[in-house]
Design an enzyme around this catalytic site. Sequence first.
Site, PDB file in Angstrom:
ATOM      1  N   CYS A 101     -29.059 -42.332  61.439  1.00  0.00           N
ATOM      2  CA  CYS A 101     -29.236 -43.516  61.258  1.00  0.00           C
ATOM      3  C   CYS A 101     -29.520 -43.922  59.669  1.00  0.00           C
ATOM      4  CB  CYS A 101     -30.358 -44.705  61.795  1.00  0.00           C
ATOM      5  SG  CYS A 101     -29.641 -43.982  63.488  1.00  0.00           S
ATOM      6  N   TYR A 132     -33.278 -44.510  73.636  1.00  0.00           N
ATOM      7  CA  TYR A 132     -32.095 -45.604  73.776  1.00  0.00           C
ATOM      8  C   TYR A 132     -31.244 -46.466  75.320  1.00  0.00           C
ATOM      9  CZ  TYR A 132     -32.947 -45.070  69.492  1.00  0.00           C
ATOM     10  OH  TYR A 132     -33.635 -44.884  67.326  1.00  0.00           O
TER      11      TYR A 132
END
Length: 354
Positions: free
Chosen positions: A25, A179
């Site tokens: 990320c 997630y």
Amino acid sequence: MALLFEPLTIRDVNFRNRIWVPPMCQFACEDQTGNPNSWHLVNAGSYAAGGAGMVMVEATAISPIGRITAQCAGIWNDHQRDLWKPVAAFIESQGSVPAIQIAHAGRKASDDMHEKALPLDQGGWETIGPSALAVDGLTVPRVMTTEDIAVVVQEFADAARRSVEAGFKVIEIHAAHGYLLHEFLSPLSNIREDQYGGSLENRARFLLEVVKVVREQIGSDIPLFVRFSATDWVDDGWTPEETAIVAKWCQELGADLFDISSGGLLRSIFISSTPGYQVPFSETVKNEGKVLTAAVGKITTAVQAEQILQEEKADAIFIGRQLINDPHFPLRAAHELGIEVDYRPVPHRPGYWN
């Protein structure tokens, strides 16, 4: 020939070596748009020019509420697709394979970058998940209905289609790190009593639906990867053995390789992250599932990476930290292992400036 520099072919895609860049990320999108920008081009491009066999861009959200933070990238619309095109094209122009990880953050979304919930009046949003169980510091998610699940399955399909249109040659489904898809897999976050909860088959159902539609969207030529957290690092959580079983089910639906990481579901969990600490999970999934795997996690030297392959604990190596420190690590690794490669960028080749 060192295995690290032995080419690998999956479906119609040839990887020049087994040193791959994992999705990391960047939190670099501006104005909460999810639009990739010049940072994404330069960052990913540096790894491709440095000799990596594949460069996978960061966890890329399939919907606005699928972002981890407001600064995360997306591919939920055609404008974002078009902004990713030069990134994929440059990676490929350097001889590397452009790849993308498509993701939904689930209950870990709307994070303010400091593991706290981003307030609604500052751009935050309602999160969703399998059950009304929150991650420490974040809000309780809205429990997804079966209709919500169907919507997200379609969003994964649409994101996969756009990814191929953008020029990416490998698609990875993010089912790790706490997630959304991981939340459904783990009994610690999924306490549903319908067809998406309870047994392993039910907890895996959502992921398998996603794998099926993504394969249908991307066709038969594009490799499909799935990233798993092989363990939650706590008793009664998700296990490497379950990972191997579900990986095999995914393979039967068209997945080709499994990117094996760990953790992320719960915070404040102590993990002794010694060099190569996640490699045994890759080995378990590879051997028990009879599937291709990639190892990741504090793999920092050419010799270490080569040994993992020689011992058949993985089929490829994802290297993150070391590539951040040295984007040309693959070229240096080739030198250290005594391997001649022909893909050093022309301006960097010996004699170019003579």
